[in-house]
Design a protein around this motif. Structure first.
Motif, short mmCIF file in Angstrom:
data_model
loop_
_atom_site.label_atom_id
_atom_site.label_comp_id
_atom_site.label_asym_id
_atom_site.label_seq_id
_atom_site.Cartn_x
_atom_site.Cartn_y
_atom_site.Cartn_z
N PHE A 1 81.66 -23.17 51.54
CA PHE A 1 80.99 -23.89 50.46
C PHE A 1 79.51 -23.92 50.80
CE2 PHE A 1 79.40 -27.52 48.10
CZ PHE A 1 80.07 -27.41 46.88
N ILE A 2 78.70 -23.40 49.90
CA ILE A 2 77.27 -23.23 50.18
C ILE A 2 76.44 -24.18 49.33
CG2 ILE A 2 75.31 -21.64 50.11
CD1 ILE A 2 77.26 -19.39 50.70
N VAL A 3 75.58 -24.92 50.00
CA VAL A 3 74.66 -25.85 49.35
C VAL A 3 73.24 -25.34 49.55
CG1 VAL A 3 73.76 -28.20 49.26
CG2 VAL A 3 76.19 -27.81 49.72
N VAL A 4 72.49 -25.22 48.48
CA VAL A 4 71.07 -24.87 48.56
C VAL A 4 70.27 -26.08 48.09
CG1 VAL A 4 69.21 -23.40 47.70
CG2 VAL A 4 71.45 -22.41 48.24
N ALA A 5 69.38 -26.56 48.94
CA ALA A 5 68.56 -27.73 48.61
C ALA A 5 67.13 -27.30 48.39
CB ALA A 5 68.64 -28.76 49.73
N LEU A 6 66.56 -27.70 47.25
CA LEU A 6 65.20 -27.34 46.88
C LEU A 6 64.36 -28.59 46.68
CD1 LEU A 6 66.12 -24.79 44.07
CD2 LEU A 6 65.32 -24.16 46.35
N GLY A 7 63.05 -28.45 46.81
CA GLY A 7 62.19 -29.57 46.45
C GLY A 7 61.16 -29.96 47.47
N GLU B 1 63.93 -13.84 48.43
CA GLU B 1 64.91 -14.43 49.35
C GLU B 1 65.50 -15.70 48.79
OE1 GLU B 1 67.45 -15.02 52.39
OE2 GLU B 1 66.33 -13.20 51.87
N VAL B 2 64.69 -16.51 48.11
CA VAL B 2 65.20 -17.75 47.51
C VAL B 2 66.20 -17.41 46.41
CG1 VAL B 2 64.59 -19.82 46.21
CG2 VAL B 2 63.12 -19.04 48.08
N GLU B 3 65.91 -16.40 45.61
CA GLU B 3 66.85 -15.98 44.57
C GLU B 3 68.18 -15.57 45.17
OE1 GLU B 3 64.73 -12.91 42.47
OE2 GLU B 3 64.08 -14.33 40.92
N ARG B 4 68.14 -14.86 46.30
CA ARG B 4 69.38 -14.43 46.96
C ARG B 4 70.19 -15.63 47.45
NH1 ARG B 4 68.31 -11.91 51.61
NH2 ARG B 4 70.21 -10.68 51.68
N GLN B 5 69.50 -16.64 47.96
CA GLN B 5 70.21 -17.85 48.40
C GLN B 5 70.82 -18.58 47.20
OE1 GLN B 5 70.83 -18.38 51.43
NE2 GLN B 5 69.33 -17.12 52.48
N LEU B 6 70.09 -18.64 46.11
CA LEU B 6 70.60 -19.32 44.92
C LEU B 6 71.82 -18.62 44.36
CD1 LEU B 6 67.22 -20.12 43.10
CD2 LEU B 6 68.80 -21.78 44.10
N GLN B 7 71.85 -17.31 44.44
CA GLN B 7 72.97 -16.55 43.92
C GLN B 7 74.28 -16.88 44.63
OE1 GLN B 7 71.55 -12.52 44.31
NE2 GLN B 7 69.95 -12.83 42.75
N ARG B 8 74.19 -17.31 45.88
CA ARG B 8 75.40 -17.61 46.67
C ARG B 8 75.84 -19.06 46.53
NH1 ARG B 8 74.30 -17.56 52.21
NH2 ARG B 8 76.39 -16.86 52.69
N ALA B 9 75.00 -19.90 45.96
CA ALA B 9 75.23 -21.35 46.03
C ALA B 9 76.42 -21.81 45.20
CB ALA B 9 73.97 -22.07 45.57
N SER C 1 76.87 -20.55 37.42
CA SER C 1 78.01 -21.46 37.57
C SER C 1 77.82 -22.59 38.57
CB SER C 1 79.25 -20.65 37.98
OG SER C 1 79.02 -19.98 39.20
N ALA C 2 76.85 -22.50 39.47
CA ALA C 2 76.69 -23.55 40.48
C ALA C 2 76.35 -24.89 39.85
CB ALA C 2 75.60 -23.15 41.48
N GLN C 3 76.92 -25.94 40.39
CA GLN C 3 76.56 -27.29 39.96
C GLN C 3 75.16 -27.61 40.49
OE1 GLN C 3 80.14 -29.96 40.95
NE2 GLN C 3 80.41 -28.12 42.17
N LEU C 4 74.36 -28.24 39.66
CA LEU C 4 73.02 -28.63 40.09
C LEU C 4 72.87 -30.14 39.93
CD1 LEU C 4 69.63 -26.92 39.58
CD2 LEU C 4 69.87 -29.32 38.90
#
Length: 274
Positions: free
Chosen positions: A65-71, A125-133, A184-187
């Motif tokens: 389960f992958i979480v990407v945190a931004l901000g 690179e950020v786009e790639r991380q988001l794609q997996r989230a 599809s990732a929940q935000l």
């Protein structure tokens, strides 16, 4: 045989000197050639044994389960004495909830404003991380509004309105880019609280923060699976109890309140397939 006197009277044949000289010159040329090859190889990105990882897909395990945190600094956890911040605490709660490996990519940057986040989410690179989230956590807008405290010192409705308008444009761009990379990732986006509530005698700043949050929630409502998570009420009655010594960022107790509000909202479809 010709000899050459050197080094304290030692006799050395001239032909040996010539051989040594030629050999040294060849070694020098070889060294220069190798160095030149290495420099060219380096700047063309083709050094032996080095791969361009950015061009390769990132593998994801089925049970991961992958979480990407931004901000901004809230995502970084600034002010939390434990160093976990709300992202770390959410991660701990998810590990209990899902009983599976949780991978977190914390891409938060202190002092970030919405215009900068809009640029960051377009980085390769950020786009790639988001794609997996599987889940995306966001905190942004506090620096846009509070302006390092200047908004409180010089409350100007016209200026605040302009700040909010620009922020909402950037927010929409941020969410749009995220959805382009991951449909599809929940935000989950945390709303703003008012760290200056005790100095806000007439409640004017409170009203501004509430309106800011309302407008933010309206933008998120345009997208599926994006949830606005309010925090204003968490700090409203006892703001100093939950603020760090800088009187702006949450302390560990404040971050825990935020995390406890987010973690129960996060679901994972793969959990139902076990």
């Amino acid at each position: 045989m010709e000899t050459l006197e050197c080094f304290g009277g030692m006799k050395v044949s001239r032909w040996r000197v010539r051989i040594v000289t030629v050999f040294s010159a060849l070694l020098g040329l070889l060294w220069i050639g190798c160095l030149s090859w290495a420099i060219v190889d380096y700047y063309h990105g083709e050094a032996s044994g080095v791969e361009d990882l950015s061009a390769q897909p990132i593998e994801k395990r089925p049970d991961e389960f992958i979480v990407v945190a931004l901000g901004d600094s809230l995502t970084r956890g600034t002010g939390d004495e434990t160093g976990k911040g709300y992202v770390g605490t959410v991660t701990e709660e998810l590990e209990k909830k899902f009983d599976h490996p949780i991978t977190v990519q914390n891409l938060g940057i202190k002092g970030l404003v919405s215009a900068q986040l809009a640029e960051q989410v377009q980085e390769r690179e950020v786009e790639r991380q988001l794609q997996r989230a599987d889940a995306i956590l966001v905190t942004i807008g506090g620096n846009d509004l509070f302006q390092k405290g200047e908004t409180l010192l010089n409350l100007d409705s016209t200026k605040v309105s302009k700040l909010q308008k620009n922020y909402l444009v950037h927010l929409d761009a941020i969410l749009s880019t995220i959805r382009q990379n991951n449909s599809s990732a929940q935000l989950f986006m945390l709303g703003l609280y008012n760290p200056f509530i005790e100095l806000d005698e007439n409640g004017e700043l409170n009203a501004i923060v509430r309106q800011w949050n309302n407008e933010t929630a309206e933008v998120l409502a345009k997208y599926e699976d994006m949830v606005f998570v309010p925090t204003f009420d968490l700090f409203q009655l006892s703001v100093n109890e939950y603020l760090y010594s800088d009187k702006f960022h949450p302390n560990s107790a404040g971050y825990r309140l935020m995390a406890e509000r987010i973690a129960p909202l996060i679901e994972w479809e793969a959990k139902d397939d076990e």
